[in-house]
Design a protein around this motif. Sequence first.
Motif, PDB file in Angstrom:
ATOM      1  N   VAL A  36       2.365   5.895   4.528  1.00  0.00           N
ATOM      2  CA  VAL A  36       2.792   4.807   3.663  1.00  0.00           C
ATOM      3  C   VAL A  36       4.325   4.738   3.683  1.00  0.00           C
ATOM      4  O   VAL A  36       4.982   5.730   3.985  1.00  0.00           O
ATOM      5  CB  VAL A  36       2.292   5.027   2.216  1.00  0.00           C
ATOM      6  N   PRO A  37       4.861   3.524   3.400  1.00  0.00           N
ATOM      7  CA  PRO A  37       4.196   2.316   2.929  1.00  0.00           C
ATOM      8  C   PRO A  37       3.722   1.426   4.071  1.00  0.00           C
ATOM      9  O   PRO A  37       4.123   1.596   5.230  1.00  0.00           O
ATOM     10  CB  PRO A  37       5.310   1.618   2.149  1.00  0.00           C
ATOM     11  N   ALA A  38       2.890   0.473   3.685  1.00  0.00           N
ATOM     12  CA  ALA A  38       2.528  -0.642   4.543  1.00  0.00           C
ATOM     13  C   ALA A  38       2.429  -1.870   3.640  1.00  0.00           C
ATOM     14  O   ALA A  38       2.149  -1.739   2.450  1.00  0.00           O
ATOM     15  CB  ALA A  38       1.196  -0.393   5.237  1.00  0.00           C
ATOM     16  N   ILE A  39       2.693  -3.035   4.187  1.00  0.00           N
ATOM     17  CA  ILE A  39       2.585  -4.254   3.390  1.00  0.00           C
ATOM     18  C   ILE A  39       1.747  -5.297   4.127  1.00  0.00           C
ATOM     19  O   ILE A  39       1.701  -5.327   5.359  1.00  0.00           O
ATOM     20  CB  ILE A  39       3.948  -4.875   3.021  1.00  0.00           C
ATOM     21  N   GLU A  40       1.110  -6.125   3.331  1.00  0.00           N
ATOM     22  CA  GLU A  40       0.469  -7.349   3.791  1.00  0.00           C
ATOM     23  C   GLU A  40       1.086  -8.491   2.997  1.00  0.00           C
ATOM     24  O   GLU A  40       1.011  -8.496   1.772  1.00  0.00           O
ATOM     25  CB  GLU A  40      -1.036  -7.312   3.541  1.00  0.00           C
TER      26      GLU A  40
ATOM     27  N   HIS B 244      -2.711   5.248  -2.464  1.00  0.00           N
ATOM     28  CA  HIS B 244      -3.607   5.875  -1.497  1.00  0.00           C
ATOM     29  C   HIS B 244      -3.451   7.390  -1.549  1.00  0.00           C
ATOM     30  O   HIS B 244      -2.343   7.900  -1.722  1.00  0.00           O
ATOM     31  CB  HIS B 244      -3.296   5.414  -0.071  1.00  0.00           C
ATOM     32  N   ASP B 245      -4.551   8.099  -1.373  1.00  0.00           N
ATOM     33  CA  ASP B 245      -4.453   9.533  -1.133  1.00  0.00           C
ATOM     34  C   ASP B 245      -4.469   9.764   0.378  1.00  0.00           C
ATOM     35  O   ASP B 245      -4.618   8.834   1.166  1.00  0.00           O
ATOM     36  CB  ASP B 245      -5.567  10.304  -1.849  1.00  0.00           C
ATOM     37  N   PHE B 246      -4.322  11.017   0.782  1.00  0.00           N
ATOM     38  CA  PHE B 246      -4.184  11.297   2.214  1.00  0.00           C
ATOM     39  C   PHE B 246      -5.448  10.942   2.994  1.00  0.00           C
ATOM     40  O   PHE B 246      -5.376  10.489   4.135  1.00  0.00           O
ATOM     41  CB  PHE B 246      -3.808  12.769   2.425  1.00  0.00           C
ATOM     42  N   SER B 247      -6.607  11.132   2.396  1.00  0.00           N
ATOM     43  CA  SER B 247      -7.838  10.831   3.122  1.00  0.00           C
ATOM     44  C   SER B 247      -7.990   9.336   3.362  1.00  0.00           C
ATOM     45  O   SER B 247      -8.395   8.908   4.450  1.00  0.00           O
ATOM     46  CB  SER B 247      -9.054  11.374   2.359  1.00  0.00           C
ATOM     47  N   SER B 248      -7.652   8.518   2.381  1.00  0.00           N
ATOM     48  CA  SER B 248      -7.811   7.075   2.569  1.00  0.00           C
ATOM     49  C   SER B 248      -6.811   6.520   3.574  1.00  0.00           C
ATOM     50  O   SER B 248      -7.068   5.496   4.213  1.00  0.00           O
ATOM     51  CB  SER B 248      -7.674   6.342   1.230  1.00  0.00           C
ATOM     52  N   MET B 249      -5.678   7.209   3.741  1.00  0.00           N
ATOM     53  CA  MET B 249      -4.712   6.748   4.740  1.00  0.00           C
ATOM     54  C   MET B 249      -5.189   6.999   6.167  1.00  0.00           C
ATOM     55  O   MET B 249      -4.590   6.490   7.116  1.00  0.00           O
ATOM     56  CB  MET B 249      -3.355   7.425   4.506  1.00  0.00           C
ATOM     57  N   LYS B 250      -6.263   7.793   6.326  1.00  0.00           N
ATOM     58  CA  LYS B 250      -6.835   8.037   7.650  1.00  0.00           C
ATOM     59  C   LYS B 250      -8.077   7.184   7.890  1.00  0.00           C
ATOM     60  O   LYS B 250      -8.724   7.308   8.935  1.00  0.00           O
ATOM     61  CB  LYS B 250      -7.183   9.516   7.807  1.00  0.00           C
ATOM     62  N   SER B 251      -8.402   6.331   6.924  1.00  0.00           N
ATOM     63  CA  SER B 251      -9.571   5.472   7.084  1.00  0.00           C
ATOM     64  C   SER B 251      -9.281   4.371   8.095  1.00  0.00           C
ATOM     65  O   SER B 251      -8.123   3.991   8.332  1.00  0.00           O
ATOM     66  CB  SER B 251      -9.957   4.851   5.749  1.00  0.00           C
ATOM     67  N   GLU B 252     -10.336   3.835   8.694  1.00  0.00           N
ATOM     68  CA  GLU B 252     -10.177   2.774   9.677  1.00  0.00           C
ATOM     69  C   GLU B 252      -9.508   1.551   9.056  1.00  0.00           C
ATOM     70  O   GLU B 252      -8.677   0.884   9.686  1.00  0.00           O
ATOM     71  CB  GLU B 252     -11.541   2.394  10.269  1.00  0.00           C
TER      72      GLU B 252
ATOM     73  N   GLN C 284       0.845  -1.181   0.000  1.00  0.00           N
ATOM     74  CA  GLN C 284       0.000   0.000   0.000  1.00  0.00           C
ATOM     75  C   GLN C 284       0.889   1.243   0.000  1.00  0.00           C
ATOM     76  O   GLN C 284       1.785   1.366   0.826  1.00  0.00           O
ATOM     77  CB  GLN C 284      -0.868   0.022   1.269  1.00  0.00           C
ATOM     78  N   HIS C 285       0.659   2.160  -0.942  1.00  0.00           N
ATOM     79  CA  HIS C 285       1.504   3.348  -0.949  1.00  0.00           C
ATOM     80  C   HIS C 285       0.857   4.503  -1.701  1.00  0.00           C
ATOM     81  O   HIS C 285      -0.145   4.352  -2.388  1.00  0.00           O
ATOM     82  CB  HIS C 285       2.882   3.037  -1.546  1.00  0.00           C
ATOM     83  N   ALA C 286       1.483   5.685  -1.523  1.00  0.00           N
ATOM     84  CA  ALA C 286       1.076   6.885  -2.241  1.00  0.00           C
ATOM     85  C   ALA C 286       2.232   7.321  -3.126  1.00  0.00           C
ATOM     86  O   ALA C 286       3.042   6.504  -3.521  1.00  0.00           O
ATOM     87  CB  ALA C 286       0.685   7.972  -1.246  1.00  0.00           C
TER      88      ALA C 286
END
Length: 211
Positions: free
Chosen positions: A47-51, A28-36, A2-4
């Motif tokens: 970002v980043p984050a990985i699964e 991701h945009d900045f708003s989606s990075m604040k989503s639950e 996951q990244h911007a």
Amino acid sequence: MQHAGGPNPYKVAIIMEELGVPYEYKLHDFSSMKSEAFLKLNPNGRVPAIEDPNTGIVLFESGAIIEYLIDTYDNEKKLTYDSFPEKYQLKSWLHFQMSGQGPYFGQGVWFKHFHKENLPSAIERYQNEAKRIFGVLDLHLGRNKTPYLLGDKATYADLAFVPWLWYRERLFGELPDPTPDFPHFAAWAERLMARPSVQKMHALLKKNTGQ
């Protein structure tokens, strides 16, 4: 992954490219990075984050992700050393990138292009700190007389510095690029920029950010 559009996710992508690890990425945009949903991946909302479906692990922070990828997928030691003390010296350079180059470049670009007030002293401070980073790398490479930070192969520590170097023009703006003032650093950076993984990710960054 996951990244911007910023540099740090491309550090991770370069390592995966070098190791031949298959991956999918999501912008991701900045708003989606604040989503639950995203905060479950990265409580810091960055970002980043990985699964990783192979192990089930979820990770954030580019340095931690890189160390995980090396430990899990670099079985041939393409980008690392398992000898002492080199294994730990690489960690020193990765942490230097994370604590020095990344923050200084990031703050410099922010104050130069995005801060609502024009603060020349702040811009100058971070430009000078960026040049100090160049000097540290130049001194080390010249003293060791090696093409890379440790020996004759590019490691994850070398590659971690690359994406923020793409932002030199934005950081220094109308000033001359100081890279030529540091010849060992300049030659090292040129070697890294020529790698196919780096060129591929640089092209992707330009595409994703419209540069």
